[in-house]
Scaffold this active site. Structure first.
Site, PDB file in Angstrom:
ATOM      1  N   ASN A  44       0.815  -1.223   0.000  1.00 39.04           N
ATOM      2  CA  ASN A  44       0.000   0.000   0.000  1.00 39.04           C
ATOM      3  C   ASN A  44       0.849   1.275   0.000  1.00 39.04           C
ATOM      4  OD1 ASN A  44       0.971   0.259   2.586  1.00 39.04           O
ATOM      5  ND2 ASN A  44      -1.009   0.159   3.621  1.00 39.04           N
ATOM      6  N   HIS A  93       3.366   1.966   2.136  1.00 39.26           N
ATOM      7  CA  HIS A  93       3.915   2.438   3.414  1.00 39.26           C
ATOM      8  C   HIS A  93       5.433   2.244   3.475  1.00 39.26           C
ATOM      9  CE1 HIS A  93       3.007  -1.593   5.687  1.00 39.26           C
ATOM     10  NE2 HIS A  93       4.207  -1.630   5.201  1.00 39.26           N
ATOM     11  N   GLU A 132       1.617   4.656   7.406  1.00 40.43           N
ATOM     12  CA  GLU A 132       0.510   4.201   6.574  1.00 40.43           C
ATOM     13  C   GLU A 132      -0.047   5.353   5.722  1.00 40.43           C
ATOM     14  OE1 GLU A 132       0.277   1.122   6.312  1.00 40.43           O
ATOM     15  OE2 GLU A 132      -0.794   0.122   7.938  1.00 40.43           O
TER      16      GLU A 132
HETATM   17  C1  GLP Z   1       6.254  -4.404   6.908  1.00 41.41           C
HETATM   18  C2  GLP Z   1       7.295  -3.416   7.405  1.00 41.41           C
HETATM   19  C3  GLP Z   1       7.812  -2.544   6.280  1.00 41.41           C
HETATM   20  C4  GLP Z   1       8.189  -3.405   5.095  1.00 41.41           C
HETATM   21  C5  GLP Z   1       6.964  -4.140   4.616  1.00 41.41           C
HETATM   22  C6  GLP Z   1       7.196  -4.957   3.360  1.00 41.41           C
HETATM   23  O1  GLP Z   1       5.001  -3.875   6.831  1.00 41.41           O
HETATM   24  N1  GLP Z   1       6.782  -2.598   8.445  1.00 41.41           N
HETATM   25  O2  GLP Z   1       8.942  -1.808   6.742  1.00 41.41           O
HETATM   26  O3  GLP Z   1       8.726  -2.601   4.063  1.00 41.41           O
HETATM   27  O4  GLP Z   1       6.586  -5.001   5.668  1.00 41.41           O
HETATM   28  O5  GLP Z   1       7.449  -6.301   3.650  1.00 41.41           O
HETATM   29  P1  GLP Z   1       7.907  -7.370   2.615  1.00 41.41           P
HETATM   30  O6  GLP Z   1       9.341  -7.090   2.359  1.00 41.41           O
HETATM   31  O7  GLP Z   1       7.696  -8.673   3.320  1.00 41.41           O
HETATM   32  O8  GLP Z   1       7.075  -7.221   1.416  1.00 41.41           O
END
Ligand code: GLP
Length: 249
Positions: free
Chosen positions: A136, A138, A143
């Site tokens: 999304n 973030h 968020e």
């Molecule tokens: C979580 C963390 C983020 C990270 C995101 C993406 O939400 N708070 O900092 O960038 O996951 O995760 P993934 O790398 O598993 O797609």
């Protein structure tokens, strides 16, 4: 903004690790912002390998993680502290006292967010921050919304974020904490250099919007367009929706 695209996720992660190692060799007292998520796991593996081969020394560095779930501590398997211990901190010579993370278990979260922000300032601010990106848009747990917080803050997690983090809680979305403490977007953007690491087809859309769409609080990663020194490290899948002119392979 520089964009570098690699054939595979592991090559992209190796490139992100190489950037961290370059900074560390130039500045052994590096103040480094670190992400969690599946994306940086191969980067941490590469950093641990470099350390074990004598090519990295974290003894004078400090790290600040982006975020932590409210209510969770190192003994909780789903906590980001447990993740960081398992993926990185347990395997390198970074002094534990300088492996900083927001304390999800802090009795008083208002004091905790002030303490974390003070700690980053006391370290002199971030030299380098490595970021992942949520589907999304973030960054950390900043968020999407009508406004964004500049500094470390407590945040209510959006439903899609709880869904994306369910894998840390045996796939149970309802077990994902409803709140987190996150470094703010202002603090992230004051880092001297930012590395955004994104891999996989499920990131292609958000990467294209963040890099080439309008700058908006509804897509926090788009604010990276305002930073003077960002390196975007992608694999081919995450770069798939960028024009060839932008994604340099
Ligand atoms: C979580 C963390 C983020 C990270 C995101 C993406 O939400 N708070 O900092 O960038 O996951 O995760 P993934 O790398 O598993 O797609």
């Amino acid at each position: 903004m520089r964009v570098a695209t690699y054939a595979t996720a592991s090559r992209a992660a190796a490139a992100a690790a190489a950037l961290v190692l370059k900074h560390l060799s130039r500045n052994p007292s590096l103040v480094l912002g670190l992400p969690t998520g599946n994306t940086p796991i191969p980067m941490y593996r590469a950093l641990v390998r470099a350390y074990k081969r004598g090519r990295a020394d974290f003894s004078r560095a400090s790290t600040f993680n982006l975020d932590e779930f409210v209510g969770l501590g190192p003994d909780d398997a789903g906590s980001y502290r447990a993740f960081m211990n398992a993926q990185f901190f347990d395997h390198v010579n970074l002094p534990r006292g300088r492996a900083n993370m927001p304390d999800g278990r802090a009795a008083d979260w208002r004091r905790e967010i002030a303490r974390y922000e003070r700690q980053i300032a006391r370290a002199g601010g971030l030299d380098l921050v490595v970021l992942g990106v949520g589907t999304n848009g973030h960054l950390g747990f900043n968020e999407p919304g009508a406004t964004l917080e500049a500094h470390t803050h407590r945040v209510a997690l959006r439903p899609e974020t709880r869904r994306d983090n369910a894998h840390l809680f045996r796939g149970q979305r309802r077990d994902v904490p409803a709140h987190a403490i996150s470094m703010g977007i202002g603090t992230i953007l004051t880092a001297k250099q930012v590395v955004l690491l994104a891999t996989g087809t499920n990131k292609a859309r958000v990467v294209a919007r963040a890099l080439t769409g309008p700058v908006t609080t509804w897509l926090p990663a788009s604010l990276l367009q305002t930073h003077p020194d960002v390196v975007v490290v992608l694999d081919r899948d995450a770069a798939a929706r960028l024009s060839k002119r932008i994604r340099r392979v």
